[in-house]
Scaffold this active site. Structure first.
Site, PDB file in Angstrom:
ATOM      1  N   ALA A 194       0.858  -1.192   0.000  1.00 27.75           N
ATOM      2  CA  ALA A 194       0.000   0.000   0.000  1.00 27.75           C
ATOM      3  C   ALA A 194       0.890   1.236   0.000  1.00 27.75           C
ATOM      4  O   ALA A 194       0.748   2.141   0.814  1.00 27.75           O
ATOM      5  CB  ALA A 194      -0.954  -0.014   1.183  1.00 27.75           C
ATOM      6  N   LEU A 195       1.820   1.264  -0.923  1.00 23.75           N
ATOM      7  CA  LEU A 195       2.900   2.246  -0.905  1.00 23.75           C
ATOM      8  C   LEU A 195       2.419   3.654  -1.273  1.00 23.75           C
ATOM      9  O   LEU A 195       1.473   3.834  -2.036  1.00 23.75           O
ATOM     10  CB  LEU A 195       4.021   1.817  -1.853  1.00 23.75           C
ATOM     11  CG  LEU A 195       4.628   0.440  -1.596  1.00 23.75           C
ATOM     12  CD1 LEU A 195       5.781   0.181  -2.554  1.00 23.75           C
ATOM     13  CD2 LEU A 195       5.090   0.294  -0.154  1.00 23.75           C
ATOM     14  N   HIS A 196       3.106   4.645  -0.698  1.00 27.40           N
ATOM     15  CA  HIS A 196       2.821   6.057  -0.946  1.00 27.40           C
ATOM     16  C   HIS A 196       4.150   6.795  -0.965  1.00 27.40           C
ATOM     17  O   HIS A 196       5.229   6.179  -0.891  1.00 27.40           O
ATOM     18  CB  HIS A 196       1.871   6.622   0.114  1.00 27.40           C
ATOM     19  CG  HIS A 196       2.285   6.310   1.517  1.00 27.40           C
ATOM     20  ND1 HIS A 196       3.401   6.869   2.125  1.00 27.40           N
ATOM     21  CD2 HIS A 196       1.742   5.472   2.442  1.00 27.40           C
ATOM     22  CE1 HIS A 196       3.510   6.420   3.351  1.00 27.40           C
ATOM     23  NE2 HIS A 196       2.538   5.555   3.579  1.00 27.40           N
TER      24      HIS A 196
ATOM     25  N   GLN B   3       2.142  -9.190  13.622  1.00 30.63           N
ATOM     26  CA  GLN B   3       2.126  -7.908  14.319  1.00 30.63           C
ATOM     27  C   GLN B   3       0.722  -7.313  14.416  1.00 30.63           C
ATOM     28  O   GLN B   3       0.546  -6.199  14.892  1.00 30.63           O
ATOM     29  CB  GLN B   3       3.083  -6.917  13.676  1.00 30.63           C
ATOM     30  CG  GLN B   3       2.738  -6.467  12.279  1.00 30.63           C
ATOM     31  CD  GLN B   3       3.898  -5.749  11.608  1.00 30.63           C
ATOM     32  OE1 GLN B   3       4.932  -6.351  11.310  1.00 30.63           O
ATOM     33  NE2 GLN B   3       3.751  -4.451  11.369  1.00 30.63           N
TER      34      GLN B   3
ATOM     35  N   GLY C 167      11.531   4.232   8.618  1.00 29.28           N
ATOM     36  CA  GLY C 167      11.089   5.598   8.834  1.00 29.28           C
ATOM     37  C   GLY C 167      11.015   5.967  10.304  1.00 29.28           C
ATOM     38  O   GLY C 167      10.701   5.136  11.156  1.00 29.28           O
ATOM     39  N   GLU C 168      11.272   7.237  10.596  1.00 27.97           N
ATOM     40  CA  GLU C 168      11.187   7.728  11.970  1.00 27.97           C
ATOM     41  C   GLU C 168       9.752   7.913  12.445  1.00 27.97           C
ATOM     42  O   GLU C 168       9.525   8.133  13.630  1.00 27.97           O
ATOM     43  CB  GLU C 168      11.944   9.050  12.107  1.00 27.97           C
ATOM     44  CG  GLU C 168      13.449   8.895  12.100  1.00 27.97           C
ATOM     45  CD  GLU C 168      14.172  10.191  12.435  1.00 27.97           C
ATOM     46  OE1 GLU C 168      13.507  11.250  12.501  1.00 27.97           O
ATOM     47  OE2 GLU C 168      15.403  10.145  12.631  1.00 27.97           O
TER      48      GLU C 168
ATOM     49  N   GLY D 277       5.668   8.475   1.200  1.00 29.77           N
ATOM     50  CA  GLY D 277       6.501   8.241   2.372  1.00 29.77           C
ATOM     51  C   GLY D 277       7.443   7.071   2.153  1.00 29.77           C
ATOM     52  O   GLY D 277       8.638   7.137   2.476  1.00 29.77           O
ATOM     53  N   HIS D 278       6.918   5.998   1.565  1.00 37.40           N
ATOM     54  CA  HIS D 278       7.767   4.853   1.242  1.00 37.40           C
ATOM     55  C   HIS D 278       8.793   5.222   0.175  1.00 37.40           C
ATOM     56  O   HIS D 278       9.952   4.793   0.226  1.00 37.40           O
ATOM     57  CB  HIS D 278       6.923   3.684   0.732  1.00 37.40           C
ATOM     58  CG  HIS D 278       5.985   3.112   1.741  1.00 37.40           C
ATOM     59  ND1 HIS D 278       4.640   3.383   1.747  1.00 37.40           N
ATOM     60  CD2 HIS D 278       6.192   2.282   2.794  1.00 37.40           C
ATOM     61  CE1 HIS D 278       4.051   2.744   2.736  1.00 37.40           C
ATOM     62  NE2 HIS D 278       4.978   2.064   3.395  1.00 37.40           N
TER      63      HIS D 278
ATOM     64  N   ASP E 293       7.531   5.693  12.783  1.00 43.44           N
ATOM     65  CA  ASP E 293       7.393   4.611  13.757  1.00 43.44           C
ATOM     66  C   ASP E 293       8.642   4.625  14.639  1.00 43.44           C
ATOM     67  O   ASP E 293       9.500   3.743  14.549  1.00 43.44           O
ATOM     68  CB  ASP E 293       7.234   3.272  13.035  1.00 43.44           C
ATOM     69  CG  ASP E 293       6.008   3.254  12.139  1.00 43.44           C
ATOM     70  OD1 ASP E 293       4.889   3.208  12.662  1.00 43.44           O
ATOM     71  OD2 ASP E 293       6.187   3.310  10.902  1.00 43.44           O
TER      72      ASP E 293
END
Length: 289
Positions: free
Chosen positions: A36-38, A65, A151-152, A40-41, A154
């Site tokens: 589900a990439l955007h 998870q 990514g920061e 941000g990825h 998370d």
């Protein structure tokens, strides 16, 4: 745009490809995702390209998870779209492991990280980091990259993975990527697509309230007072509930309570908006002396 992208689905295939790169003296950077990439990825892919000769991304929605009642089945699967984005951004390989190869019927091993993985998210999702630690260990063992990019956004997850890699002596450099945000400051997330127009307006207040809280603490405001005011502001802005607003040390994530900050800190927030759980964080500077 890359002319081609190599889609690999087997463990043997990904190991062989990485060994081929290594044989040519090429370094690798790995970006694990759940699809589900955007953009941000894509920012992680762009950072990976700066770090290494070859970029490998993975797409795998990890069931371990997700707690009972969470959105594992509803989590968007958009493989064709994701692969196209990765190709356009210049990734060399996308690793899409078969679910049955990740956890076969005999799988019995668990991994639990203490310290940075305790509290915050685990107060509300007790098994979350157990699942993250397990799947990240398996993926890093299979891909064996020189660099792995996380990514920061998370932030606790990033700290947990750093702790995991250091404690298990994995020869991998973990790189944290700055949070990608929209033009209003909302951290990019696959779940943002669940918002309607009004929901987005409320969600975007999170960044505003968080930045205000960080600024006031950097000016010397009492930590507990700033945090309490921020919780009330989130609810007043239209958030249905707040899981936490906490100030932690930036590396060990130990709790910082009361008084005035005398060193750098990290503000971490999790709140619910229109049925969507948002997490975000922001650095806090200590008051200048």
């Amino acid at each position: 745009m890359a002319e081609t992208i190599n889609i690999i689905r087997s463990e043997r295939g990904i190991r062989g490809q990485v060994w081929e790169y290594r044989g040519h003296g090429e370094t690798t950077a790995f970006v694990p995702t759940m699809g589900a990439l955007h953009d941000g990825h894509m920012s992680l892919i762009r950072l990976a390209k700066k770090k290494a000769d070859r970029v490998i991304a993975s797409i795998y929605v990890n069931p371990t998870q997700f707690a009972p009642g969470e959105d594992f089945d509803a989590y968007p699967r958009t493989e064709k779209h994701d692969v196209a984005l990765l190709k356009a951004e210049g990734a060399d390989v996308v690793y899409i492991p078969k679910p049955s190869s990740m956890y076969n019927v005999h799988h019995a091993t668990k991994i639990k990280v203490g310290g940075v993985a305790e509290g915050l998210e685990t107060d509300h999702r007790p098994t979350f980091f157990d699942g993250v630690a397990l799947v990240v260990t398996k993926l890093l063992n299979r891909v064996a990259p020189d660099y792995a990019i996380f990514g920061e956004k998370d932030y606790q997850q990033l700290a947990t993975i750093r702790r995991l890699v250091e404690d298990l002596d994995m020869p991998i450099n973990i790189v944290g990527a700055k949070i990608a945000r929209d033009e209003h400051g909302l951290a990019l997330s696959s779940r943002n697509k669940y918002f309607d127009t009004e929901g987005l307006k409320v969600a975007r207040r999170l960044n505003e309230i968080m930045r205000s809280c960080a600024l006031q603490m950097s000016k010397g405001e009492n930590v507990d007072l700033a945090v309490d005011r921020s919780k009330k502001a989130l609810l007043a802005a239209g958030f249905s509930s707040v899981d936490y607003v906490e100030v932690r040390s930036p590396n060990s994530l130990t709790v910082l309570e009361g008084g005035v900050l005398n060193g750098p800190a990290r503000l971490l927030v999790a709140a619910h908006c229109r049925g969507v759980r948002l997490i975000d964080n922001f650095p806090v500077k200590a008051k200048s002396k």
